[in-house]
Design a protein around this motif. Sequence first.
Motif, mmCIF file in Angstrom:
data_model
loop_
_atom_site.group_PDB
_atom_site.id
_atom_site.type_symbol
_atom_site.label_atom_id
_atom_site.label_comp_id
_atom_site.label_asym_id
_atom_site.label_seq_id
_atom_site.Cartn_x
_atom_site.Cartn_y
_atom_site.Cartn_z
ATOM 1 N N VAL A 283 0.866 -1.181 0.000
ATOM 2 C CA VAL A 283 0.000 0.000 0.000
ATOM 3 C C VAL A 283 0.904 1.233 0.000
ATOM 4 O O VAL A 283 1.751 1.374 0.880
ATOM 5 C CB VAL A 283 -0.920 0.013 1.235
ATOM 6 N N ASN A 284 0.713 2.102 -0.975
ATOM 7 C CA ASN A 284 1.540 3.301 -1.086
ATOM 8 C C ASN A 284 0.814 4.529 -0.536
ATOM 9 O O ASN A 284 -0.420 4.550 -0.494
ATOM 10 C CB ASN A 284 1.906 3.546 -2.557
ATOM 11 N N PRO A 285 1.576 5.544 -0.173
ATOM 12 C CA PRO A 285 0.938 6.782 0.309
ATOM 13 C C PRO A 285 -0.052 7.304 -0.712
ATOM 14 O O PRO A 285 0.194 7.215 -1.924
ATOM 15 C CB PRO A 285 2.120 7.756 0.479
ATOM 16 N N GLY A 286 -1.161 7.829 -0.237
ATOM 17 C CA GLY A 286 -2.167 8.411 -1.115
ATOM 18 C C GLY A 286 -3.177 7.415 -1.635
ATOM 19 O O GLY A 286 -4.175 7.796 -2.227
ATOM 20 N N GLU A 287 -2.949 6.122 -1.393
ATOM 21 C CA GLU A 287 -3.853 5.106 -1.958
ATOM 22 C C GLU A 287 -4.905 4.653 -0.948
ATOM 23 O O GLU A 287 -4.667 4.614 0.236
ATOM 24 C CB GLU A 287 -3.042 3.875 -2.388
ATOM 25 N N VAL A 288 -6.048 4.271 -1.538
ATOM 26 C CA VAL A 288 -7.090 3.648 -0.734
ATOM 27 C C VAL A 288 -7.290 2.224 -1.265
ATOM 28 O O VAL A 288 -7.562 2.029 -2.445
ATOM 29 C CB VAL A 288 -8.420 4.428 -0.825
ATOM 30 N N HIS A 289 -7.075 1.269 -0.387
ATOM 31 C CA HIS A 289 -7.225 -0.132 -0.782
ATOM 32 C C HIS A 289 -8.423 -0.758 -0.065
ATOM 33 O O HIS A 289 -8.676 -0.458 1.095
ATOM 34 C CB HIS A 289 -5.972 -0.929 -0.385
#
Lengths: 445, 250
Positions: free
Chosen positions: B24-30
Motif C-alpha cells: 500500500v503506497n501513500p495516497g492510496e485507498v485499498h
Amino acid sequence: MSAAHAFLQRLGERADDEPTWVAARRQAGAARFEALGFPTKRDEAWKYTDVRRIAEGEFTLADDAELDEARFAALGMPLDAHRLVFVDGVFSAALSDLTDLPEGVSVEPLTTAMRTNHEAIGGAIGRLAGVDFSPFTALNVALSEEGAVVRIGQGVVVEKPIYVVFASRANESARMSHPRVLVMAGARSQSTVVEHYAGEAGAANFTNVVSEVMLERGAIVDHYKLQEASSEDLHVASIHVEQGRDSRFTSFNLNLGGALVRTDLVTDLNAQGAETNYNGLFFVQGRQHVDNHTLVNHNAPNTFSNENYKGILNDRARGVFNGKVIVKRDSQQIEAYQNNANLLLSDRAEIDTKPELEIYADDVKCSHGATTGQLDEEAVFALRTRGIDEQMARGLLTLAFAGEVMDQVRLPIIAERVERAVAGKLPERFNLADLVEVSDALEEA
Amino acid sequence: MLEVKDLHVTVDGSEILKGLNLTVNPGEVHALMGPNGAGKSTLSAVIAGKDGYEVTSGEVLFEGKNLLEMEIEERALAGILLGFQYPVEIPGVKNIYLLKAALNAQRVARGEEEIPAPEFMKLVREQLSFMKMDGSFLQRAVNEGFSGGEKKRNEILQMLVLQPKLAMLDEIDSGLDIDAMKVVAEGINSLRNADRAILMVTHYQRLLEHIVPDRVHVLVDGRIAKSGGKELAHELEARGYEWVLEESAA
C-alpha cells in the motif's frame, strides 16, 4: 496478664474527677471487654483479620494536642467547613474553627457537651453502640475520653460540611485513642459530616473510634469517612446509624491508608421511607490489610438500601468485604441492592468477599453480587492501539474502576483528593498523576 | 508505506494467512474483500499487534521498519490506527481522556509539546461536529452504551483527531444504517490525501460506493487471489466470489 487486662491498666491513669455516670459506663465497658477479650480468627466476624498487632502493642493515651499549623496543614483538607480537630484523640481548640455555626447547630467536643448538656448527650451516647457490639466497642466505652458531638435542630439545613479531623502524629512512642462521634440530626435537617483520619508519615498509633448517627424523620445526612492514616497505623472503627421515617443516609467509606483497618458500618432502617446508601472504596498496597463489614437491618416496610463497595489491591495487600442485609419478617416492599467489585493488580494480593442476605419477608426486591478480577485486557489493548503506553492504559483503567464510586462523591475536594491518591499510589510506572491534572484542567476549560 | 511479504499466520494452531502479499503506497485507498473466514480480520489484527496471532513466516514493513517487532503502542505512534469492527466499551474512561492521552502520546513521541487544553477542545469540537456527534460524547465513557452506529462514528472521530498515516478500517460498515454510513464515509473521505493510506476490510460493495478505492483485493483462503481497480468490486457484487475461487483454483 491478658492483653485485654493490660489495656485496661490505662484506666487507672485517668481523671478521677469524672461524673459518676461516666465512671459507671467505663466500668461496664471494662468489665465487658475483659470478659470478651480481643477477638481471634476463630470468631466468625474476625475470621480473616488478625488483631494481634493491636493486642500485643503497647500504647499510651496522649496528654496533649500539640501540632503546629504547618504540620496540620499537611494533613487536613482545605475544606470550607465547621472544623473540629483532635490530635491523637485530644481536642485541639487552636486548630478547630467553630466560629460561624448557624443557629440550631451545635458542634462540640464530647467533654464540653457532657458538661453542658448532660441530659441530651448522656441518654444518646452509647444507645446505638454499647458494650455488646464488639470487644472494640467495649474497649472504646472503657477508655473513651473525647470525641465530637454534632446536634442539628429540626429543619436546619447546614450549608457547610462539618469536618472532624483525627490527626495521628509520628510520636516517639505509640499512642492510642478511643474517640466517639455522635451525630443527632433533627427532623428534616440536612447536613454533611466528614470524619477524616489523617496520619503523619511514620505514625504508628492505634485508633479505636465509635460513631453513632441518629436521623429523625425526614433528615438527610451525608457521612464521609476518609481514612488516610500512615502505613503503620492501626485503625478500628464502627459506625452505627439509626434512621427514622423518610430519612436518607449516604455513607462514603473511603479507605486509603493504615496497616490494619477494620470498619463496621451498621444501619437500622426503623421506619418506612428510610433510605440508606453505602458507597465504599478501598485502595491498599504493600502489606496493608483492610476489612469492611457492613450490615443493613430493614426493620420496617418500604425501606431502601443500596450498597456499592469497590476494592483495588496491589502488592501483597489483603482485603475483606462482608456485606449483610437482613429483612425482618413483615418488612414488605423492601428494595435492597448490594454490589462488591474488586480489582487485583498483583498476583499476591488477596480479597475475601462474602455477601449475605437474610430475608424473612416475601415482597422484596433484593440483589447482590461480588466480582473479583483483573483489568479488562481487551480494553488495555484498545487503549494501546491509540498510542497510550501499557502502564498508562492500566492506570487509566484502574482509575476508571474507582470512578464509579467517586462519581457519587458530592464534595469535589474529596473526590479529587482520593483520585489523586489512587493515581499517586498506583505503582510509579503507571504515571497517572499528570493525567488527573489534565482532566481537571479540561473540566475547568 | 505498508509492505506485507509472504505473511503466514496461525491462530490456535491453524494457518489462517498462507503467504499474503500486499503493498500500500501513500495516497492510496485499498479495499480488502473476500468471503467469511478468508483471513481479512486476521491481517488487521496482526498489523495492530493483537495477542493470539502467531506469525510463522514472512514480514510486515511500515515505512521500511519491521512492524512485527514493535510494541502495540509504538505502532500507533508510528502512524498506524486500527478502526475496530467491534469497538470495545471502556467503562469509566471518558472519551475526552482517551483522545487527550492519545493525542499527547503522539505529540510527545514526535518531540512536540503537549497540546494546550483550549487548542485541544477547539480541535475536538470541530471534528465532533463534522461527525455530527453531540458535545456530550466527550464526557461519556468510551463506547459505553453506544449504539453500533455511534461506536463506528467514535472510531472515525479518533482517526480525525489523531490523523494517522495509515488508517485501517475493519468492517467499519457493519451495523450502520444508510445515514450513519454516509457520515462515516464522509469522515473517511476527509482523511484522504497524498500522504495518507487507507486500508479497508469489507464484505460489501455498499461501502465502496461512498469511498471509492484505488485498488481492490480479493482474499481467498489466506492469500490474495485477485487484485484490480474499483471495477473489481462491482464485478464481485454482481457475480459473487465463486468465480474468483474457481479462477484461483485453476
